[in-house]
Enzyme design. Structure first.
Site, PDB file in Angstrom:
ATOM      1  N   GLY A   8       1.229  -1.533   0.572  1.00 16.80           N
ATOM      2  CA  GLY A   8      -0.198  -0.141  -0.337  1.00 16.80           C
ATOM      3  C   GLY A   8       1.051   0.951  -0.263  1.00 16.80           C
ATOM      4  N   TYR A 150     -14.540  -0.776   9.106  1.00 14.12           N
ATOM      5  CA  TYR A 150     -13.237  -0.243   8.981  1.00 14.12           C
ATOM      6  C   TYR A 150     -12.733  -0.243  10.290  1.00 14.12           C
ATOM      7  CZ  TYR A 150      -9.258   2.804   8.219  1.00 14.12           C
ATOM      8  OH  TYR A 150      -8.460   3.418   8.021  1.00 14.12           O
TER       9      TYR A 150
HETATM   10  P1  NAD Z   1      -4.324   5.658   0.719  1.00 16.25           P
HETATM   11  O1  NAD Z   1      -5.556   5.420  -0.156  1.00 16.25           O
HETATM   12  O2  NAD Z   1      -4.009   6.741   0.415  1.00 16.25           O
HETATM   13  O3  NAD Z   1      -3.723   3.747   0.230  1.00 16.25           O
HETATM   14  C1  NAD Z   1      -3.201   2.725   0.486  1.00 16.25           C
HETATM   15  C2  NAD Z   1      -2.695   2.253  -0.417  1.00 16.25           C
HETATM   16  O4  NAD Z   1      -3.639   0.234  -0.393  1.00 16.25           O
HETATM   17  C3  NAD Z   1      -3.166   2.319  -1.905  1.00 16.25           C
HETATM   18  O5  NAD Z   1      -1.372   2.618  -1.893  1.00 16.25           O
HETATM   19  C4  NAD Z   1      -3.573   1.292  -2.467  1.00 16.25           C
HETATM   20  O6  NAD Z   1      -3.436   1.078  -4.076  1.00 16.25           O
HETATM   21  C5  NAD Z   1      -3.430   0.311  -1.488  1.00 16.25           C
HETATM   22  N1  NAD Z   1      -4.557  -0.477  -1.816  1.00 16.25           N
HETATM   23  C6  NAD Z   1      -5.843  -0.891  -1.784  1.00 16.25           C
HETATM   24  N2  NAD Z   1      -6.282  -1.899  -1.897  1.00 16.25           N
HETATM   25  C7  NAD Z   1      -5.933  -3.043  -2.176  1.00 16.25           C
HETATM   26  C8  NAD Z   1      -5.646  -4.343  -2.950  1.00 16.25           C
HETATM   27  N3  NAD Z   1      -6.723  -4.990  -2.644  1.00 16.25           N
HETATM   28  N4  NAD Z   1      -4.670  -4.737  -2.788  1.00 16.25           N
HETATM   29  C9  NAD Z   1      -3.245  -4.241  -2.528  1.00 16.25           C
HETATM   30  N5  NAD Z   1      -3.004  -2.628  -2.147  1.00 16.25           N
HETATM   31  C10 NAD Z   1      -4.422  -2.022  -1.539  1.00 16.25           C
HETATM   32  O7  NAD Z   1      -4.870   5.580   2.127  1.00 16.25           O
HETATM   33  P2  NAD Z   1      -4.094   5.950   3.018  1.00 16.25           P
HETATM   34  O8  NAD Z   1      -4.527   6.886   4.649  1.00 16.25           O
HETATM   35  O9  NAD Z   1      -2.616   6.512   3.368  1.00 16.25           O
HETATM   36  O10 NAD Z   1      -4.072   4.367   3.842  1.00 16.25           O
HETATM   37  C11 NAD Z   1      -2.638   3.542   4.813  1.00 16.25           C
HETATM   38  C12 NAD Z   1      -2.864   2.414   5.699  1.00 16.25           C
HETATM   39  O11 NAD Z   1      -3.787   3.831   7.020  1.00 16.25           O
HETATM   40  C13 NAD Z   1      -4.435   1.962   5.877  1.00 16.25           C
HETATM   41  O12 NAD Z   1      -4.357   0.826   6.471  1.00 16.25           O
HETATM   42  C14 NAD Z   1      -6.055   3.272   7.005  1.00 16.25           C
HETATM   43  O13 NAD Z   1      -6.638   1.833   6.647  1.00 16.25           O
HETATM   44  C15 NAD Z   1      -4.920   3.566   7.426  1.00 16.25           C
HETATM   45  N6  NAD Z   1      -5.007   4.707   8.225  1.00 16.25           N
HETATM   46  C16 NAD Z   1      -5.290   5.826   7.360  1.00 16.25           C
HETATM   47  C17 NAD Z   1      -6.124   6.829   8.140  1.00 16.25           C
HETATM   48  C18 NAD Z   1      -6.357   7.948   7.366  1.00 16.25           C
HETATM   49  O14 NAD Z   1      -7.281   8.938   8.161  1.00 16.25           O
HETATM   50  N7  NAD Z   1      -6.058   8.591   6.319  1.00 16.25           N
HETATM   51  C19 NAD Z   1      -6.145   6.882   9.124  1.00 16.25           C
HETATM   52  C20 NAD Z   1      -6.026   5.799   9.818  1.00 16.25           C
HETATM   53  C21 NAD Z   1      -5.361   4.498   9.766  1.00 16.25           C
END
Ligand code: NAD
Length: 254
Positions: A8, A150
């Site tokens: 990711g 989620y």
């Molecule tokens: P983002 O959407 O920018 O990144 C998510 C990544 O996961 C992307 O590169 C996407 O292509 C990849 N991905 C999604 N589905 C996939 C699949 N089936 N197979 C392979 N790759 C896949 O989001 P982010 O906010 O950077 O999230 C990163 C992590 O942080 C996640 O686990 C998210 O739950 C967690 N998170 C985010 C937040 C927030 O507010 N952004 C808060 C708490 C936790």
């Protein structure tokens, strides 16, 4: 310098951590559905196997760290996809790479969320995840809602990390979780613009005690520390990086 594997990392928090690790001179193997060294759909068993095989091929002598960062937001559909990517893919890839990380007494860093404690610990979706029953968890979550999918997947993956800490630590793997609050990424933008969940998330963002929302680099800074030798006695911890929101909501629970 070390070698790390991350899922990711095409956008958001994973991309920020990838840049920081590369800038520090480390080698990186990235897995993503969109762009990376290994292209794999982690919602499927085949994709998880391809991810594990691709990482093993590129890091045959072991990993200093593995960061299963790929995740889907509460607005993703079907809801079972959230269970598959946020919980089952994380557990499958961590288990599949445990020996590789142990070879270097390395570190696994789970990406949880400060939403995880919002779901009760005895929620049936969380129970189905922790029982390792992917079919049952996916069937059950379809009759629930995006927030439960989620935050429940994040509660489950955090609990899994803590329940498995003894076996991992004794095997030579230091495992921790980071629990970010609202961070400006494509994932949070999707939630912010959702008719149903957007208003609640915007209100939550305004309540952050320290003020504002995070940039991905602010989360990556802490992740980089947790992966580093400077954190080599931090084990089994859940580190909230959320401007004080969790402490505000659960002051007496820690
Ligand atoms: P983002 O959407 O920018 O990144 C998510 C990544 O996961 C992307 O590169 C996407 O292509 C990849 N991905 C999604 N589905 C996939 C699949 N089936 N197979 C392979 N790759 C896949 O989001 P982010 O906010 O950077 O999230 C990163 C992590 O942080 C996640 O686990 C998210 O739950 C967690 N998170 C985010 C937040 C927030 O507010 N952004 C808060 C708490 C936790």
């Amino acid at each position: 310098m070390g070698i790390y594997a991350i899922t990711g990392a095409a956008t958001g928090i994973g991309a920020a951590l990838k840049s920081q690790l590369l800038a520090a001179g480390h080698e990186l193997v990235s897995v993503d559905i969109k762009a990376g060294d290994v292209i794999a759909d982690l919602s499927t068993a085949e994709g998880r196997e391809a991810a594990i095989a691709g990482i093993r091929e590129r890091a045959p002598d072991g990993l200093d760290g593995f960061i299963p960062c790929a995740g889907l937001p509460p607005v993703a559909r079907p809801l079972s996809l959230i269970a598959q990517v946020n919980y089952f893919a994380v557990v499958a890839t961590v288990e599949g790479l445990k020996d590789l990380v142990a070879m270097k007494r390395g570190s696994v860093l789970i990406v949880a969320s400060n939403s995880a404690p919002m779901i009760p610990r005895d929620d049936p979706f969380v129970d189905a995840c922790l029982a390792g029953d992917e079919l049952a968890a996916c069937a059950h979550i379809e009759i629930r809602d995006g927030h439960t999918a989620y935050a429940g997947s994040k509660r489950a993956v955090t609990t899994w990390m803590r329940r498995n800490i003894v076996s991992y630590a004794r095997a030579g793997v230091r495992m921790n979780a980071v629990a970010p609050g609202i961070t400006r990424t494509p994932l949070s933008e999707q939630v912010m613009s959702d008719d149903e969940l957007g208003p609640a998330m915007q209100a939550f963002g305004k309540s952050v005690p320290w003020g504002g929302t995070a940039q991905p680099e602010q989360i990556a800074n802490v992740m980089r520390f947790l992966l580093s030798e400077d954190a080599n006695f931090v084990c089994g911890s859940v580190v909230f990086v959320d401007g004080g929101s969790d402490a505000m909501l659960r002051s007496d629970d820690f």
